[in-house]
Design a protein around this motif. Structure first.
Motif: not given
Length: 255
Positions: A18-26, A210-216, A230-239
């Motif tokens: 939980l703590i790392p996920l909260i830290a990411l969202a913060s 556009g060809v091979t660059r996925t979200a990660p 990076a953080v915003a897109l990371g939160v999207v993947l967490v959700v």
């Protein structure tokens, strides 16, 4: 009731997640969150991830079901070794998996020359992304199928066989419908694993926008140049991960 001695350990385990996920969202700049995740680069990588992961999940369903059934019913010497090989991507470092795919299907790989003679190039294309995702996600489907089959007695299949049904008919009309919940769970977990795939994709498919660059991959590249994106897109993947896994286990608990 949970024994009291387990409560502290359970709490530590929960906090470790939980703590790392909260830290990411913060760290998210919520005022600019929407522009960041809908930028051209972020949107292209996210859509590519969702599209390729969907194809990979479909391939896992198509290939994982017969493979899981075959491994479950295997009685030959070395069946345990065969199962271990098939499930190896679960614990194999993704980069190693990417290297294996590259040396198998790359231009100078084991089958690369043959494929190139037919005008087929896989490495560093969108097809390579799908193959990398399928490679790492397939064991989830195999495990789901094997687990479901292990919980069955085979009585209904035996009855159908005594009534004259052929093996394909028994599988299609008796076994496959019974595997429905397991197949749904395996497909969803394979999709979630494919969306988060990084190492094998980078090694085998590269990072072409556009060809091979996925979200990660986009997150990794934006980490230095644009940490906010990076953080915003990371939160999207967490959700996405929480929704997918939550829906899967909610459905399993309801059965």
């Amino acid at each position: 009731m949970l024994p009291r001695r387990l409560v502290p350990l359970a709490a530590i385990g929960a906090l470790l997640v939980l703590i790392p996920l909260i830290a990411l969202a913060s760290r998210v700049d919520w005022a600019s969150f929407w522009p960041l995740v809908t930028s051209e680069a972020s949107l292209a990588s996210l859509l590519l991830s969702l599209r390729t992961a969907t194809i990979a999940a479909a391939l896992c369903l198509l290939l994982g079901v017969p493979l899981g059934v075959a491994l479950h019913r295997a009685r030959f010497r070395g069946a345990s070794f065969a199962r271990a090989v098939v499930l190896a991507p679960l614990v194999l470092p993704p980069v190693v998996g990417g290297l294996a795919l590259l040396y198998a299907f790359g231009r100078r790989g084991l089958l690369g020359g043959t494929l190139e003679a037919f005008g087929v190039e896989i490495a560093f294309t969108t097809a390579a992304v799908v193959m990398a995702q399928t490679f790492v996600a397939l064991p989830f489907m195999v495990l789901a199928v094997e687990s479901a089959l292990s919980s069955r007695t085979g009585r209904h299949e035996a009855i159908a066989a005594t009534l004259g049904a052929r093996p394909w008919t028994v599988f299609r009309r008796v076994t496959l419908p019974a595997l429905g919940p397991a197949l749904a769970t395996g497909t969803v977990l394979a999709f979630a694993r494919a969306v988060g795939e990084f190492g094998a994709t980078l090694t085998f498919a590269g990072s072409l926008q556009g060809v091979t660059r996925t979200a990660p991959l986009e997150i990794y590249l934006a980490r230095e140049a644009d940490p906010g994106a990076a953080v915003a897109l990371g939160v999207v993947l967490v959700v996405v991960a929480i929704v997918v896994v939550g829906a899967t286990f909610r459905r399993a608990a309801a059965r």
